[in-house]
Design a protein around this motif. Structure first.
Motif, PDB file in Angstrom:
ATOM      1  N   ILE A   1       4.535  -1.811   3.882  1.00  0.00           N
ATOM      2  CA  ILE A   1       4.596  -1.044   5.147  1.00  0.00           C
ATOM      3  C   ILE A   1       4.629   0.454   4.863  1.00  0.00           C
ATOM      4  O   ILE A   1       3.951   1.243   5.533  1.00  0.00           O
ATOM      5  N   LEU A   2       5.408   0.840   3.844  1.00  0.00           N
ATOM      6  CA  LEU A   2       5.462   2.266   3.460  1.00  0.00           C
ATOM      7  C   LEU A   2       4.080   2.783   3.071  1.00  0.00           C
ATOM      8  O   LEU A   2       3.673   3.879   3.460  1.00  0.00           O
ATOM      9  N   LEU A   3       3.357   1.968   2.286  1.00  0.00           N
ATOM     10  CA  LEU A   3       2.000   2.351   1.869  1.00  0.00           C
ATOM     11  C   LEU A   3       1.082   2.501   3.075  1.00  0.00           C
ATOM     12  O   LEU A   3       0.280   3.432   3.160  1.00  0.00           O
ATOM     13  N   MET A   4       1.203   1.556   4.021  1.00  0.00           N
ATOM     14  CA  MET A   4       0.363   1.619   5.225  1.00  0.00           C
ATOM     15  C   MET A   4       0.676   2.850   6.062  1.00  0.00           C
ATOM     16  O   MET A   4      -0.228   3.503   6.596  1.00  0.00           O
ATOM     17  N   LEU A   5       1.973   3.168   6.191  1.00  0.00           N
ATOM     18  CA  LEU A   5       2.372   4.384   6.916  1.00  0.00           C
ATOM     19  C   LEU A   5       1.789   5.614   6.244  1.00  0.00           C
ATOM     20  O   LEU A   5       1.309   6.540   6.898  1.00  0.00           O
ATOM     21  N   ASN A   6       1.832   5.580   4.928  1.00  0.00           N
ATOM     22  CA  ASN A   6       1.313   6.705   4.133  1.00  0.00           C
ATOM     23  C   ASN A   6      -0.174   6.913   4.406  1.00  0.00           C
ATOM     24  O   ASN A   6      -0.662   8.032   4.539  1.00  0.00           O
ATOM     25  N   ASN A   7      -0.908   5.796   4.496  1.00  0.00           N
ATOM     26  CA  ASN A   7      -2.362   5.894   4.672  1.00  0.00           C
ATOM     27  C   ASN A   7      -2.769   6.216   6.107  1.00  0.00           C
ATOM     28  O   ASN A   7      -3.694   6.985   6.343  1.00  0.00           O
ATOM     29  N   SER A   8      -2.073   5.597   7.089  1.00  0.00           N
ATOM     30  CA  SER A   8      -2.547   5.717   8.471  1.00  0.00           C
ATOM     31  C   SER A   8      -1.967   6.921   9.204  1.00  0.00           C
ATOM     32  O   SER A   8      -2.668   7.600   9.948  1.00  0.00           O
ATOM     33  N   MET A   9      -0.667   7.199   8.997  1.00  0.00           N
ATOM     34  CA  MET A   9      -0.023   8.243   9.809  1.00  0.00           C
ATOM     35  C   MET A   9       0.190   9.541   9.050  1.00  0.00           C
ATOM     36  O   MET A   9       0.846  10.454   9.543  1.00  0.00           O
ATOM     37  N   ASN A  10      -0.309   9.573   7.801  1.00  0.00           N
ATOM     38  CA  ASN A  10      -0.156  10.774   6.968  1.00  0.00           C
ATOM     39  C   ASN A  10       1.300  11.197   6.785  1.00  0.00           C
ATOM     40  O   ASN A  10       1.612  12.383   6.700  1.00  0.00           O
ATOM     41  N   ILE A  11       2.219  10.224   6.798  1.00  0.00           N
ATOM     42  CA  ILE A  11       3.620  10.533   6.487  1.00  0.00           C
ATOM     43  C   ILE A  11       3.700  10.663   4.971  1.00  0.00           C
ATOM     44  O   ILE A  11       3.307   9.750   4.238  1.00  0.00           O
ATOM     45  N   GLN A  12       4.214  11.775   4.511  1.00  0.00           N
ATOM     46  CA  GLN A  12       4.182  12.035   3.065  1.00  0.00           C
ATOM     47  C   GLN A  12       5.284  11.248   2.345  1.00  0.00           C
ATOM     48  O   GLN A  12       6.453  11.620   2.365  1.00  0.00           O
ATOM     49  N   ILE A  13       4.896  10.131   1.770  1.00  0.00           N
ATOM     50  CA  ILE A  13       5.811   9.332   0.947  1.00  0.00           C
ATOM     51  C   ILE A  13       5.211   9.298  -0.450  1.00  0.00           C
ATOM     52  O   ILE A  13       4.000   9.175  -0.609  1.00  0.00           O
ATOM     53  N   ASN A  14       6.082   9.418  -1.434  1.00  0.00           N
ATOM     54  CA  ASN A  14       5.611   9.406  -2.824  1.00  0.00           C
ATOM     55  C   ASN A  14       4.968   8.047  -3.137  1.00  0.00           C
ATOM     56  O   ASN A  14       5.640   7.018  -3.182  1.00  0.00           O
ATOM     57  N   GLU A  15       3.656   8.063  -3.345  1.00  0.00           N
ATOM     58  CA  GLU A  15       2.917   6.807  -3.501  1.00  0.00           C
ATOM     59  C   GLU A  15       3.259   6.087  -4.793  1.00  0.00           C
ATOM     60  O   GLU A  15       3.302   4.870  -4.846  1.00  0.00           O
ATOM     61  N   SER A  16       3.531   6.844  -5.845  1.00  0.00           N
ATOM     62  CA  SER A  16       3.862   6.206  -7.129  1.00  0.00           C
ATOM     63  C   SER A  16       5.202   5.459  -7.015  1.00  0.00           C
ATOM     64  O   SER A  16       5.392   4.403  -7.623  1.00  0.00           O
ATOM     65  N   PHE A  17       6.112   5.998  -6.186  1.00  0.00           N
ATOM     66  CA  PHE A  17       7.420   5.348  -5.992  1.00  0.00           C
ATOM     67  C   PHE A  17       7.244   3.990  -5.292  1.00  0.00           C
ATOM     68  O   PHE A  17       7.806   2.974  -5.718  1.00  0.00           O
ATOM     69  N   THR A  18       6.422   3.961  -4.246  1.00  0.00           N
ATOM     70  CA  THR A  18       6.195   2.700  -3.530  1.00  0.00           C
ATOM     71  C   THR A  18       5.456   1.688  -4.416  1.00  0.00           C
ATOM     72  O   THR A  18       5.746   0.499  -4.385  1.00  0.00           O
ATOM     73  N   SER A  19       4.518   2.199  -5.216  1.00  0.00           N
ATOM     74  CA  SER A  19       3.799   1.298  -6.135  1.00  0.00           C
ATOM     75  C   SER A  19       4.755   0.681  -7.149  1.00  0.00           C
ATOM     76  O   SER A  19       4.650  -0.504  -7.487  1.00  0.00           O
ATOM     77  N   MET A  20       5.703   1.510  -7.630  1.00  0.00           N
ATOM     78  CA  MET A  20       6.683   0.994  -8.600  1.00  0.00           C
ATOM     79  C   MET A  20       7.605  -0.033  -7.948  1.00  0.00           C
ATOM     80  O   MET A  20       8.007  -1.014  -8.582  1.00  0.00           O
ATOM     81  N   MET A  21       7.941   0.200  -6.672  1.00  0.00           N
ATOM     82  CA  MET A  21       8.745  -0.785  -5.933  1.00  0.00           C
ATOM     83  C   MET A  21       8.002  -2.117  -5.843  1.00  0.00           C
ATOM     84  O   MET A  21       8.572  -3.194  -6.082  1.00  0.00           O
ATOM     85  N   MET A  22       6.718  -2.032  -5.511  1.00  0.00           N
ATOM     86  CA  MET A  22       5.904  -3.250  -5.414  1.00  0.00           C
ATOM     87  C   MET A  22       5.824  -3.968  -6.756  1.00  0.00           C
ATOM     88  O   MET A  22       5.972  -5.192  -6.845  1.00  0.00           O
ATOM     89  N   MET A  23       5.615  -3.184  -7.779  1.00  0.00           N
ATOM     90  CA  MET A  23       5.496  -3.741  -9.135  1.00  0.00           C
ATOM     91  C   MET A  23       6.790  -4.461  -9.541  1.00  0.00           C
ATOM     92  O   MET A  23       6.758  -5.562 -10.089  1.00  0.00           O
ATOM     93  N   SER A  24       7.932  -3.839  -9.222  1.00  0.00           N
ATOM     94  CA  SER A  24       9.233  -4.432  -9.577  1.00  0.00           C
ATOM     95  C   SER A  24       9.432  -5.767  -8.873  1.00  0.00           C
ATOM     96  O   SER A  24       9.911  -6.733  -9.475  1.00  0.00           O
ATOM     97  N   THR A  25       9.054  -5.821  -7.589  1.00  0.00           N
ATOM     98  CA  THR A  25       9.231  -7.079  -6.856  1.00  0.00           C
ATOM     99  C   THR A  25       8.324  -8.169  -7.419  1.00  0.00           C
ATOM    100  O   THR A  25       8.721  -9.335  -7.489  1.00  0.00           O
ATOM    101  N   LEU A  26       7.134  -7.791  -7.844  1.00  0.00           N
ATOM    102  CA  LEU A  26       6.208  -8.784  -8.412  1.00  0.00           C
ATOM    103  C   LEU A  26       6.708  -9.286  -9.768  1.00  0.00           C
ATOM    104  O   LEU A  26       6.558 -10.458 -10.101  1.00  0.00           O
TER     105      LEU A  26
END
Length: 326
Positions: free
Chosen positions: A69-94
């Protein structure tokens, strides 16, 4: 059969989806169909294992959905969230979903409460979807940390085990380290490794399931009149560990070659050293089973088992033991 079909469909949805949300949905379908397969009314341990599995996977799924959801918000609404942080979160859960170190805490305890067929599914099929998603993300630094921790945990954790299921769990964590390092190189390499690992695990769990073997002392006192079965069983164990003349060495050889081409010498050295430790405890079991003058029963036990299964096991073992010579 229904739940197995749904589980397969869930994995396929994850692999073929072109959005993170679709992949998450596939993981959920997979999880919800695997839990009924785990629970057995006659065995309290399996009920406990299915509850543990549900809790860890639900936690991972929640965090995964949150990061998607964070990634989608980042892409669609231009809310500035650190993308590498969300990717690392995803990676950790996987990594948590696949049971790789440092998120492996649930895996060995859960394996202890399962039947061999469920354990096989957990070690092989249940890893396909998370590993596939990890190969899409491929964050090098986090992967490297997980690889090194997985091979170390898999090697050290298996040293003082007397339960075969826990030993297979730690072996699986060690192999997962190799698979993750293969993912960092190329997609085809980790698929090859995974196929070989699944084949070798299938042979061993098949054998353990036929004879209902769960602990080491059963290995020592079993097969009194069937020494050839005992011999092939330990050969297969060494093959799983990756001893050179056997088939299990081939995928490791490919990964070693690829890592050498990428100049990852330090990582390769750690992985090889830890695999030597896993080989050490496999060899220790073999030595104990063959060399000890173990007490054997005075009466002859003619265990009734299906000859077809034994023949199938012997054919698979032949490929496992002589695979490199073909």
């Amino acid at each position: 059969i229904l739940f197995i079909m749904i589980m397969i469909i869930g994995t396929m949805i994850t692999i073929t989806s072109n959005s993170w949300l679709g992949a998450w949905m596939g993981l959920e379908i997979n999880l919800l169909s695997f839990i009924p397969l785990l629970s057995d009314n006659n065995n309290l341990m399996s009920t406990e294992a299915s509850l543990k599995y549900f809790l860890t996977q639900a936690l991972a799924s929640t965090v995964l959905l949150f990061s998607v959801i964070l990634l989608m918000l980042n892409n669609s609404m231009n809310i500035q969230i650190n993308e590498s942080f969300t990717s690392m979160m995803m990676m950790s859960t996987l990594l948590l979903k696949s049971g790789a170190a440092p998120f492996h805490f649930w895996f060995p305890n859960m394996m202890e409460g399962l039947t061999w067929m469920n354990a096989l599914l957990l070690m092989t099929w249940q890893k396909i979807a998370p590993l596939m998603m990890i190969s899409y993300l491929n964050i090098k630094n986090l992967l490297l940390v997980s690889v090194i921790l997985s091979v170390i945990v898999g090697a050290i954790g298996g040293l003082n085990q007397t339960s075969l299921r826990k030993l297979m769990a730690f072996s699986s964590i060690n192999h997962l380290g190799w698979m993750l390092s293969a993912i960092s190189i190329s997609e085809s390499v980790w698929m090859i490794y995974f196929m070989f690992y699944s084949f070798l695990s299938l042979i061993l769990t098949f054998m353990f399931n036929i004879f209902k073997l769960f602990h080491f002392n059963q290995l020592f006192s079993w097969f009194m009149n069937k020494k050839i079965l005992k011999f092939t069983l330990f050969m297969n164990l060494l093959s799983l560990g990756g001893l050179p003349p056997f088939l299990g060495f081939l995928p490791k050889w490919i990964v070693i070659q690829q890592l050498t081409n990428c100049s990852q010498y330090l990582q390769l050295m750690v992985m090889m050293m830890m695999t030597l430790i896993t080989l050490f405890f496999y060899l220790r079991i073999c030595y104990a089973a063959f060399m000890l003058n173990y007490f054997e029963n005075n009466w002859i036990i003619n265990t009734q088992f299906n000859n077809f299964y034994i023949n199938l096991y012997m054919i698979c073992s032949f490929f496992s033991i002589f695979g490199l010579f073909m």
